[in-house]
Design a protein around this motif. Sequence first.
Motif, PDB file in Angstrom:
ATOM      1  N   SER A  64       0.841  -1.189   0.000  1.00  0.00           N
ATOM      2  CA  SER A  64       0.000   0.000   0.000  1.00  0.00           C
ATOM      3  C   SER A  64       0.878   1.243   0.000  1.00  0.00           C
ATOM      4  CB  SER A  64      -0.920   0.006   1.223  1.00  0.00           C
ATOM      5  OG  SER A  64      -1.589   1.252   1.345  1.00  0.00           O
ATOM      6  N   VAL A  65       0.642   2.136  -0.955  1.00  0.00           N
ATOM      7  CA  VAL A  65       1.335   3.425  -0.978  1.00  0.00           C
ATOM      8  C   VAL A  65       0.421   4.538  -0.485  1.00  0.00           C
ATOM      9  CG1 VAL A  65       2.902   2.739  -2.825  1.00  0.00           C
ATOM     10  CG2 VAL A  65       0.704   3.772  -3.410  1.00  0.00           C
ATOM     11  N   ALA A  66      -0.868   4.224  -0.345  1.00  0.00           N
ATOM     12  CA  ALA A  66      -1.824   5.221   0.137  1.00  0.00           C
ATOM     13  C   ALA A  66      -1.776   5.359   1.655  1.00  0.00           C
ATOM     14  CB  ALA A  66      -3.240   4.844  -0.310  1.00  0.00           C
ATOM     15  N   LYS A  67      -1.408   4.274   2.333  1.00  0.00           N
ATOM     16  CA  LYS A  67      -1.390   4.273   3.786  1.00  0.00           C
ATOM     17  C   LYS A  67      -0.351   3.263   4.247  1.00  0.00           C
ATOM     18  CE  LYS A  67      -4.511   3.662   7.745  1.00  0.00           C
ATOM     19  NZ  LYS A  67      -5.909   3.334   8.144  1.00  0.00           N
ATOM     20  N   LYS A  68       0.577   3.671   5.090  1.00  0.00           N
ATOM     21  CA  LYS A  68       1.643   2.787   5.541  1.00  0.00           C
ATOM     22  C   LYS A  68       1.120   1.753   6.540  1.00  0.00           C
ATOM     23  CE  LYS A  68       5.445   6.079   4.938  1.00  0.00           C
ATOM     24  NZ  LYS A  68       6.576   6.789   5.591  1.00  0.00           N
ATOM     25  N   GLY A  69       1.725   0.564   6.481  1.00  0.00           N
ATOM     26  CA  GLY A  69       1.336  -0.497   7.414  1.00  0.00           C
ATOM     27  C   GLY A  69      -0.084  -0.953   7.226  1.00  0.00           C
ATOM     28  N   TYR A  70      -0.510  -1.050   5.964  1.00  0.00           N
ATOM     29  CA  TYR A  70      -1.923  -1.287   5.668  1.00  0.00           C
ATOM     30  C   TYR A  70      -2.036  -2.237   4.486  1.00  0.00           C
ATOM     31  CZ  TYR A  70      -6.774   0.085   4.477  1.00  0.00           C
ATOM     32  OH  TYR A  70      -8.109   0.102   4.204  1.00  0.00           O
ATOM     33  N   SER A  71      -2.953  -3.162   4.571  1.00  0.00           N
ATOM     34  CA  SER A  71      -3.305  -4.107   3.496  1.00  0.00           C
ATOM     35  C   SER A  71      -2.054  -4.759   2.883  1.00  0.00           C
ATOM     36  CB  SER A  71      -4.170  -3.416   2.435  1.00  0.00           C
ATOM     37  OG  SER A  71      -3.493  -2.340   1.821  1.00  0.00           O
ATOM     38  N   GLY A  72      -2.046  -4.979   1.580  1.00  0.00           N
ATOM     39  CA  GLY A  72      -0.921  -5.608   0.899  1.00  0.00           C
ATOM     40  C   GLY A  72      -1.092  -7.105   0.724  1.00  0.00           C
ATOM     41  N   VAL A  73      -0.629  -7.631  -0.418  1.00  0.00           N
ATOM     42  CA  VAL A  73      -0.651  -9.068  -0.680  1.00  0.00           C
ATOM     43  C   VAL A  73       0.721  -9.504  -1.182  1.00  0.00           C
ATOM     44  CG1 VAL A  73      -3.127  -9.167  -1.185  1.00  0.00           C
ATOM     45  CG2 VAL A  73      -1.518  -8.733  -3.041  1.00  0.00           C
ATOM     46  N   VAL A  74       1.037 -10.771  -0.958  1.00  0.00           N
ATOM     47  CA  VAL A  74       2.258 -11.364  -1.485  1.00  0.00           C
ATOM     48  C   VAL A  74       1.902 -12.721  -2.064  1.00  0.00           C
ATOM     49  CG1 VAL A  74       2.839 -12.272   0.827  1.00  0.00           C
ATOM     50  CG2 VAL A  74       4.594 -12.179  -0.949  1.00  0.00           C
ATOM     51  N   VAL A  75       2.491 -13.040  -3.216  1.00  0.00           N
ATOM     52  CA  VAL A  75       2.254 -14.330  -3.867  1.00  0.00           C
ATOM     53  C   VAL A  75       3.561 -15.107  -3.923  1.00  0.00           C
ATOM     54  CG1 VAL A  75       0.294 -13.548  -5.234  1.00  0.00           C
ATOM     55  CG2 VAL A  75       2.594 -13.339  -6.178  1.00  0.00           C
ATOM     56  N   MET A  76       3.457 -16.418  -3.738  1.00  0.00           N
ATOM     57  CA  MET A  76       4.579 -17.336  -3.888  1.00  0.00           C
ATOM     58  C   MET A  76       4.181 -18.383  -4.916  1.00  0.00           C
ATOM     59  SD  MET A  76       5.992 -17.870   0.022  1.00  0.00           S
ATOM     60  CE  MET A  76       4.722 -19.051   0.441  1.00  0.00           C
ATOM     61  N   CYS A  77       5.012 -18.545  -5.934  1.00  0.00           N
ATOM     62  CA  CYS A  77       4.702 -19.469  -7.030  1.00  0.00           C
ATOM     63  C   CYS A  77       5.816 -20.486  -7.189  1.00  0.00           C
ATOM     64  CB  CYS A  77       4.522 -18.710  -8.354  1.00  0.00           C
ATOM     65  SG  CYS A  77       3.360 -17.333  -8.278  1.00  0.00           S
ATOM     66  N   LYS A  78       5.428 -21.737  -7.409  1.00  0.00           N
ATOM     67  CA  LYS A  78       6.433 -22.760  -7.684  1.00  0.00           C
ATOM     68  C   LYS A  78       7.095 -22.529  -9.032  1.00  0.00           C
ATOM     69  CE  LYS A  78       4.854 -26.642  -4.854  1.00  0.00           C
ATOM     70  NZ  LYS A  78       4.346 -28.029  -4.851  1.00  0.00           N
ATOM     71  N   ALA A  79       6.330 -22.009  -9.979  1.00  0.00           N
ATOM     72  CA  ALA A  79       6.882 -21.733 -11.300  1.00  0.00           C
ATOM     73  C   ALA A  79       7.730 -20.475 -11.249  1.00  0.00           C
ATOM     74  CB  ALA A  79       5.758 -21.560 -12.321  1.00  0.00           C
ATOM     75  N   ALA A  80       8.858 -20.492 -11.942  1.00  0.00           N
ATOM     76  CA  ALA A  80       9.672 -19.293 -12.053  1.00  0.00           C
ATOM     77  C   ALA A  80       9.041 -18.363 -13.080  1.00  0.00           C
ATOM     78  CB  ALA A  80      11.096 -19.663 -12.473  1.00  0.00           C
ATOM     79  N   ARG A  81       9.273 -17.077 -12.917  1.00  0.00           N
ATOM     80  CA  ARG A  81       8.695 -16.100 -13.825  1.00  0.00           C
ATOM     81  C   ARG A  81       9.193 -16.300 -15.258  1.00  0.00           C
ATOM     82  NH1 ARG A  81       7.108 -11.125 -11.722  1.00  0.00           N
ATOM     83  NH2 ARG A  81       8.620 -11.511 -10.065  1.00  0.00           N
ATOM     84  N   ASN A  82       8.323 -16.043 -16.204  1.00  0.00           N
ATOM     85  CA  ASN A  82       8.614 -16.167 -17.630  1.00  0.00           C
ATOM     86  C   ASN A  82       8.891 -17.609 -18.049  1.00  0.00           C
ATOM     87  OD1 ASN A  82       8.397 -13.356 -17.964  1.00  0.00           O
ATOM     88  ND2 ASN A  82      10.528 -13.082 -17.357  1.00  0.00           N
ATOM     89  N   GLY A  83       8.485 -18.543 -17.191  1.00  0.00           N
ATOM     90  CA  GLY A  83       8.610 -19.944 -17.555  1.00  0.00           C
ATOM     91  C   GLY A  83      10.021 -20.470 -17.545  1.00  0.00           C
ATOM     92  N   THR A  84      10.972 -19.712 -17.004  1.00  0.00           N
ATOM     93  CA  THR A  84      12.353 -20.165 -16.971  1.00  0.00           C
ATOM     94  C   THR A  84      12.631 -20.889 -15.678  1.00  0.00           C
ATOM     95  OG1 THR A  84      13.078 -18.077 -16.008  1.00  0.00           O
ATOM     96  CG2 THR A  84      13.118 -18.246 -18.406  1.00  0.00           C
ATOM     97  N   SER A  85      13.631 -21.717 -15.682  1.00  0.00           N
ATOM     98  CA  SER A  85      13.994 -22.458 -14.484  1.00  0.00           C
ATOM     99  C   SER A  85      14.626 -21.531 -13.472  1.00  0.00           C
ATOM    100  CB  SER A  85      14.967 -23.586 -14.837  1.00  0.00           C
ATOM    101  OG  SER A  85      15.442 -24.210 -13.667  1.00  0.00           O
TER     102      SER A  85
END
Length: 221
Positions: free
Chosen positions: A125-146
């Motif tokens: 969140s850039v509108a309010k500090k210490g507020y909301s926010g999400v994080v994702v963890m993926c087994k696949a590497a970005r762009n399909g690369t190892s």
Amino acid sequence: RRATTTVMRAKRTPSPTARDGADVAPTRNKKPKKATTTTTVERSDAARRDAPRDARAFTAIAWNVAGLRSFHEKSLDRLRGVIAGEAPDVVILQEHKLQEAHCAAFTERLRRDFPMYKTVQFAVSVAKKGYSGVVVMCKAARNGTSGSTQGTLDAMFGGGAKDEEATYDGPKLLEIREGLGARGYTDEGRTMTLEFEGFYLVTAYVPNSGQDLKRLDYRIG
């Protein structure tokens, strides 16, 4: 003849005194505390749809952690248990409440705690500090690369354990974008769009409508 008047005086009862002779306020009887009981509600099984034969199921889980700092300190083993039981391709943690300056350190922590997830990305969140926010963890590497282009000698010659990324048979992860495209929603770090080969995965930490429904338009916009 002189009249006489008799005055009756009430006898004063001395108040309790302390050892040094100072007056002490009388104690009041405290009301007994109500007994509290803890009820455990068994979790019902979520409805599941079996994957067709010869098809691989894609699994994603989301968890509102209400603050990643505290969750990482107190509840990490619970997350490990869920991941061990479900083996999800994607893990989404909502309401992490971190600022941009803290994300790099927690990215390394999550990669260390869950090395099978090669891609970790935060939205803050850039509108309010210490507020909301999400994080994702993926087994696949970005762009399909190892995630690792060079393995160990044991892995190259068939010995030892192979890196999980090398054996990951899920869909390729092409891109991760914060928000909902042209509709925005990047100011509070609530939404992320993951583009896989063949489909999109959208995660949204939806806000409460608030008092007098002041945030209803933002919620459903």
